[in-house]
Design an enzyme around this catalytic site. Structure first.
Site, PDB file in Angstrom:
ATOM      1  N   ASN A 204       0.838  -1.213   0.000  1.00 13.15           N
ATOM      2  CA  ASN A 204       0.000   0.000   0.000  1.00 13.15           C
ATOM      3  C   ASN A 204       0.869   1.257   0.000  1.00 13.15           C
ATOM      4  OD1 ASN A 204      -2.152  -1.773   0.296  1.00 13.15           O
ATOM      5  ND2 ASN A 204      -2.307  -1.488   2.511  1.00 13.15           N
TER       6      ASN A 204
ATOM      7  N   ASP B  74     -14.290   3.115   4.907  1.00 14.39           N
ATOM      8  CA  ASP B  74     -13.373   2.016   5.238  1.00 14.39           C
ATOM      9  C   ASP B  74     -12.011   2.635   5.553  1.00 14.39           C
ATOM     10  OD1 ASP B  74     -11.716  -0.174   5.327  1.00 14.39           O
ATOM     11  OD2 ASP B  74     -12.217  -0.940   3.342  1.00 14.39           O
TER      12      ASP B  74
ATOM     13  N   ASP C  23      -1.242   3.897   5.675  1.00 11.91           N
ATOM     14  CA  ASP C  23      -0.282   3.622   4.591  1.00 11.91           C
ATOM     15  C   ASP C  23      -0.321   4.736   3.544  1.00 11.91           C
ATOM     16  OD1 ASP C  23       0.243   1.203   5.864  1.00 11.91           O
ATOM     17  OD2 ASP C  23      -1.313   0.149   4.727  1.00 11.91           O
TER      18      ASP C  23
ATOM     19  N   SER D 188      -7.938   2.128  -2.908  1.00 17.04           N
ATOM     20  CA  SER D 188      -8.610   3.373  -2.523  1.00 17.04           C
ATOM     21  C   SER D 188      -7.638   4.553  -2.418  1.00 17.04           C
ATOM     22  CB  SER D 188      -9.345   3.178  -1.195  1.00 17.04           C
ATOM     23  OG  SER D 188      -8.420   2.970  -0.157  1.00 17.04           O
TER      24      SER D 188
HETATM   25  O1  RIB Z   1      -2.556  -1.255   6.642  1.00 22.55           O
HETATM   26  C1  RIB Z   1      -3.511  -2.062   5.977  1.00 22.55           C
HETATM   27  C2  RIB Z   1      -2.888  -3.368   5.608  1.00 22.55           C
HETATM   28  O2  RIB Z   1      -2.562  -4.073   6.784  1.00 22.55           O
HETATM   29  C3  RIB Z   1      -3.796  -4.293   4.839  1.00 22.55           C
HETATM   30  O3  RIB Z   1      -3.735  -4.080   3.462  1.00 22.55           O
HETATM   31  C4  RIB Z   1      -3.353  -5.674   5.297  1.00 22.55           C
HETATM   32  O4  RIB Z   1      -2.781  -6.448   4.291  1.00 22.55           O
HETATM   33  C5  RIB Z   1      -2.381  -5.434   6.447  1.00 22.55           C
HETATM   34  O5  RIB Z   1      -1.070  -5.561   6.081  1.00 22.55           O
END
Ligand code: RIB
Length: 292
Positions: A42, A238, A244, A283
């Site tokens: 991410n 969500d 991230d 997203s």
């Molecule tokens: O920060 C979100 C992420 O945490 C998700 O995509 C999941 O895979 C976990 O690593």
């Protein structure tokens, strides 16, 4: 400044639920989606969508080739993303409740098969002194990564998520930027009040310390200065991947301009868009969507 993200890649199994399952309960779900994720993945997607040139190093199984393709479509350099035949890609089981909050169960899979030899080879080939190395806490060999990166003069940006006891023993004094949320901050320092940031500033004297506070925005400690930036209003659908997204956009702007205040603001704007949509990587907005 070039950015190498040495980080996790997961397949996210996302279930919409009307409440989080409790012990002894079998809970029907409202929907299911299989989506790209992993904190490392991410953050790389966020960096790329924020316009940064980024390389992603890590490990997936053959079931994760579609995730490598996803990164390559964003012009991410995946030369050092290894594909192993034996261990499947990491995965996460995510419940998303009615208010957009989530619970996450993680299985490390290939993310936990990164060895110290891999680290040495990849840092030797892919990073030069002064480059930024972005790390989370979802892969193996973390202590070695941090000490080797410090020996090579890399600018270490650490998002110690998910927080584990082991983080307390990481060589945090080498970190240039530390990004963590309120819970992680408390777990790492044992303090829940404003003195937590002071404790981290002492532990990482050279670091820019950024504490993300969800709907209250972020606080940042840099030397003697503390800056607070409010969150951008958003309709929350969500929250998965919001931290991230913040991290990727923050690092993109910080490595581009060195302007910490601007980087904090850009991170908050991007995270607000992320929480208004379903999923993690999917997203994350582009710079264009933020009107930049
Ligand atoms: O920060 C979100 C992420 O945490 C998700 O995509 C999941 O895979 C976990 O690593």
């Amino acid at each position: 400044m070039k950015v190498l993200n040495f980080g996790s890649i997961n397949i996210d199994h996302v279930y919409r639920v009307d409440h989080f399952v409790v012990p002894g309960e079998t809970l029907p779900t409202d929907s299911y989606q299989r989506l790209p994720g992993g904190k490392g993945f991410n953050q790389t997607v966020a960096l790329a969508r924020a316009g940064a040139a980024v390389s992603h190093a890590g490990r997936i199984g053959t079931d994760g080739i579609w995730l490598r393709d996803y990164l390559e479509a964003l012009n991410v350099d995946t030369t050092h993303l290894n594909v192993g035949e034996d261990i499947p890609t990491g995965h996460a089981v995510i419940q998303v409740g009615p208010t957009g909050e989530n619970t996450i169960l993680l299985h490390g899979g290939a993310n936990h098969c990164i060895a110290e030899d891999d680290v040495d080879r990849i840092l030797q080939d892919a990073a030069r002194a002064g480059d930024a190395l972005l790390l989370q806490n979802e892969i193996s060999a973390m202590p070695h990564l941090i000490s080797s990166a410090a020996d090579r003069g890399l600018q270490i940006v650490l998002n110690p998520a998910p927080m584990t006891r082991a983080v307390r023993d990481y060589a945090l004094e080498h970190v240039a930027v530390l990004i963590l949320n309120q819970v992680e901050c408390e777990q790492l320092t044992g303090r829940s009040d404003d003195t937590a940031l002071d404790a981290l500033a002492q532990r990482c004297p050279q670091a820019i310390v950024v504490q993300t506070l969800g709907e209250q925005g972020v606080r940042c400690r840099h030397g003697a200065e503390t800056v607070a930036i409010p969150a951008v209003d958003a309709e929350v659908v969500d929250t998965t991947g919001a931290g991230d997204t913040f991290t990727g956009f923050f690092v993109a702007e910080w490595t581009r301009s060195g302007d910490v205040a601007r980087a904090l603001q850009l991170g908050c704007s991007a995270a607000a868009v992320c929480v208004s949509r379903v999923g993690a990587a999917v997203s994350i907005p582009t710079l264009d969507e933020l009107g930049r």
